[in-house]
Design an enzyme around this catalytic site. Structure first.
Site, PDB file in Angstrom:
ATOM      1  N   GLU A   1      11.314  -8.116   3.834  1.00  0.00           N
ATOM      2  CA  GLU A   1      11.132  -9.326   4.645  1.00  0.00           C
ATOM      3  C   GLU A   1      12.397  -9.547   5.459  1.00  0.00           C
ATOM      4  OE1 GLU A   1      10.227 -12.964   2.523  1.00  0.00           O
ATOM      5  OE2 GLU A   1       9.816 -13.989   4.415  1.00  0.00           O
TER       6      GLU A   1
ATOM      7  N   GLU B   1       1.395 -16.057  -0.652  1.00  0.00           N
ATOM      8  CA  GLU B   1       1.639 -17.326  -1.342  1.00  0.00           C
ATOM      9  C   GLU B   1       0.848 -18.472  -0.722  1.00  0.00           C
ATOM     10  OE1 GLU B   1       5.795 -18.096  -2.124  1.00  0.00           O
ATOM     11  OE2 GLU B   1       5.860 -16.489  -3.587  1.00  0.00           O
TER      12      GLU B   1
HETATM   13  O1  AHR Z   1      11.274 -13.523  -1.412  1.00  0.00           O
HETATM   14  C1  AHR Z   1      11.603 -14.743  -0.846  1.00  0.00           C
HETATM   15  C2  AHR Z   1      10.401 -15.632  -0.693  1.00  0.00           C
HETATM   16  O2  AHR Z   1       9.885 -15.954  -1.929  1.00  0.00           O
HETATM   17  C3  AHR Z   1       9.237 -15.003   0.021  1.00  0.00           C
HETATM   18  O3  AHR Z   1       9.345 -15.110   1.389  1.00  0.00           O
HETATM   19  C4  AHR Z   1       8.067 -15.798  -0.481  1.00  0.00           C
HETATM   20  O4  AHR Z   1       6.882 -15.073  -0.477  1.00  0.00           O
HETATM   21  C5  AHR Z   1       8.502 -16.252  -1.837  1.00  0.00           C
HETATM   22  O5  AHR Z   1       8.332 -17.599  -2.016  1.00  0.00           O
END
Ligand code: AHR
Length: 663
Positions: free
Chosen positions: A51, A381
């Site tokens: 990410e 999520e």
């Molecule tokens: O990994 C960090 C964050 O944690 C991610 O963006 C999310 O999916 C989770 O809440």
């Protein structure tokens, strides 16, 4: 001298004591039955979660060294300093051509009147500085437009004292009033952690500038405009089974306008529309006002990276809902088509032949062969009935057109509770292919839940442990540490995933990268500064799992019970049918060294010699760092077997991977 003697006596007595405490024990016996394959370990079992958080992409794996290269940040000159004795009002102007170029509207106009050294210049500070390496080639490029003029740009790499450590000049060639690209390469003369790039102007006239770019030569696979090789190498070394991208909450966006839209991340780099990074202002404790997503790395590059390192590409798309921790905006069901179409088009982009619309886009970017996408996630999520409603639409359309693509649906942000229960029920009722579970929990939770999947429903959806990390403090806290305690708790927990590989088919730690000066979220698997990158103890655990996978799960028991916490032992075992090896993973979550014996049944003969590759540290607070990157890192010791039994001593607080050839 006296001191040395006393030290030796102490050492001798301590060694004797610890030998006696180990030798006095009856070894704990573990029986491994290699005869029966309990489950296949999926080839993509251990992967990575990428990410753009913590400066993971811009300022991270994306090797671009210029921050705000096209002046599109909210403050158009953020990252830049204009300087010079003879600057007048209006000599530097930010122009906006939104009507003719929506994706890249702004550019910088510079007016010169007999400019000389020190008169007119701009300096870019990079991402917390620029990492510059001695004798490395740097590739500078720029888009420019000029009607008239006779001018030159002098490029200078500066060290933190402002001294020049690399220089070149560029004389824009054309004065036809159109945009042109020009490039020049030059070498640096020193190493610098916090360098800058200064451009000073010489001559007369007016010039418009955009996409001012600087890349090092040593990108991953030497690709121009590519990725930071040392960071990618750490990933490649893990041999990950998959790469999940682009997130994370980045997928959802703070609101729908800032969701990740993959179509805006492909094609020519200068046409990819920048947006604010949603982590820019997420945490009061770690505000990062200069954090944007330029999308210099987009979906094509992520697919290509996955292919480069032999991992499955695992994209996750927005389901029509923004982050429910933020705006919680949802698109109306009547308007969901655009989102579903994005998913259909992505499959075509990845797998379609070159005659299809999106297959052609891929091909034009240099990859006519399909990327062989197998799995696609919808939603990250997300939760509640609104998510289920939207998923049903995606599921119906995608399954009708691409039944061969396995779909991954989220079970929310937590591994239990009302939201989780609702989704778990609904997704199973929908006969979902794969459910994505996330656990950001304490080390104790990881230890207590090592047998979570032993009692899971065997039929129906498979589980993707899509994001997890033990939190030494609490989720979202800036005090979380990547210490040995968290890594050992994860190692213990993962024995439970491996033992249940018929249910859990993929797992990835999260987040992946963090810049030591640009992070928002901790803990993270790999930390970097502008010159170096290192794996945390948590990385070492993931790597040991991924590189010692095996093909089939076999049973390992002690007193006929699975090994999931009793006396601080956690174990799983696999065999590798390709290499004829048995692989036993076991943690000793206790402060003492302990003697153990592994009786390996179901083999004619276990090789007399094998190895234990182990991680251990007496101090659970131990961590790795830029200064000491290997503080907690694997050791290897030779083991022997007699009558198909291996006896050894497990170090205190250790994670052990014991491997023997079988015949
Ligand atoms: O990994 C960090 C964050 O944690 C991610 O963006 C999310 O999916 C989770 O809440």
């Amino acid at each position: 001298m006296k001191n040395i003697k006393t030290n030796w006596i102490c050492f001798f007595l301590l060694s004797l004591l610890s030998y006696q405490s180990v030798s006095a024990q009856i070894p704990t016996l573990f029986t491994v039955n290699t005869n029966e394959s309990k489950a296949k370990v999926s080839s993509s079992m251990w992967g990575v979660f990428f990410e753009d958080i913590n400066m993971g992409a811009d300022g991270g794996i994306y090797a671009e060294m210029i921050k705000n290269r096209s002046f599109e940040f909210y403050e158009p000159l953020m990252g830049w300093k204009t300087e010079g004795k003879s600057i007048k009002e209006g000599d530097f102007l930010i122009l906006n051509r939104k009507e003719s170029n929506t994706n890249n509207p702004r550019y910088l106009r510079v007016e010169l009147r007999d400019a000389q050294e020190g008169n007119v210049g701009i300096t870019n500070e990079g991402f917390r500085g620029m990492g510059i390496k001695d004798n490395m080639r740097y590739d500078f490029s720029i888009l420019y437009k000029q009607q008239t003029g006779n001018l030159k740009m002098h490029l200078e790499l500066l060290n933190s004292k402002g001294e020049v450590i690399g220089a070149a000049e560029i004389k824009p060639q054309l004065t036809d009033g159109n945009w042109h690209k020009q490039a020049v390469s030059f070498k640096s003369t020193a190493t610098e952690l916090k360098g800058k790039l200064r451009i000073w102007f010489e001559g007369n006239g007016q010039i418009d500038l955009d996409m001012i770019s600087l890349f090092p030569e040593d990108t991953w696979m030497k690709r121009p405009g590519g990725m930071r090789a040392d960071m990618i190498q750490l990933l490649a070394d893990m041999k990950p089974g998959f790469i999940r991208f682009p997130g994370g909450c980045i997928v959802e966006g703070f609101d729908l306008a800032t969701r990740y839209q993959w179509k805006k991340t492909v094609g020519p780099v200068e046409e990819r529309q920048l947006i604010i990074n949603r982590w820019n202002s997420e945490f009061n404790h770690r505000q990062t006002p200069d954090y944007f997503q330029t999308f210099g790395l987009g979906f094509f590059e992520y697919f290509q990276l996955a292919e480069d390192i032999g991992a499955e590409a695992l994209p996750i798309l927005n389901c029509g809902m923004a982050c429910q921790f933020n705006s919680a905006e949802v698109v109306s069901l009547d308007d969901l088509d655009e989102y579903v179409q994005d998913a259909l088009d992505l499959i075509e982009f990845a797998n379609g032949d070159v005659t299809t619309k999106w297959g052609k886009v891929r091909s034009d970017m240099g990859h006519p062969k399909p990327f062989n996408l197998k799995k696609l996630g919808v939603g990250n999520e997300n939760w509640g009935p609104q998510y289920v409603e939207r998923l049903k639409v995606f599921n119906k359309v995608l399954k009708a057109k691409y039944p061969e693509i396995a779909l991954i649906f989220s079970s929310g942000a937590a591994p239990s509770g009302e939201k989780f229960d609702l989704l778990n029920k609904e997704l199973r009722a929908m006969n979902a292919d794969i459910i994505d579970e996330h656990y950001y929990r304490s080390p104790e939770w990881f230890l207590e839940n090592a047998s979570r999947y032993d009692s899971y429903e065997r039929k129906g959806p498979k589980i993707f442990a899509g994001e997890y990390a033990a939190q030494s403090d609490k989720t979202g806290s800036p005090n979380n540490k990547n210490n040995w305690k968290t890594a050992l708790a994860e190692a213990s927990f993962l024995t439970g995933l491996e033992r249940n590989a018929d249910v859990v088919i993929m797992a990835s730690y999260a987040p992946l990268f963090a810049h030591v000066e640009g992070w928002q979220w901790t803990p993270d698997m790999i930390w970097v500064d502008n010159l170096q990158a290192y794996g945390t103890p948590n990385y070492q655990v993931q790597k040991l799992y991924a590189t010692n996978k095996g093909t089939d799960v076999v049973s390992v028991v002690s007193e006929n019970q699975i090994v999931a916490g009793k006396d601080g032992y956690y174990a799983s075992a696999t065999i590798d049918k390709a290499t004829n090896e048995v692989i036993i993973k076991i943690t000793n979550y206790s402060a003492t060294a302990r003697e153990v014996a592994f009786k390996v049944d179901g083999v004619k003969k276990l090789a007399t010699k094998g190895f234990n590759t182990y991680l251990s540290s007496d101090d659970l607070n131990n961590m790795n760092s830029i200064e000491n990157p290997q503080n907690v890192s694997p050791n290897r010791k030779e083991l022997t077997s007699k009558i198909n039994t291996v006896k050894t001593i497990l170090s205190p607080y250790s994670f052990n991977v014991i491997k023997f050839k079988m015949s």
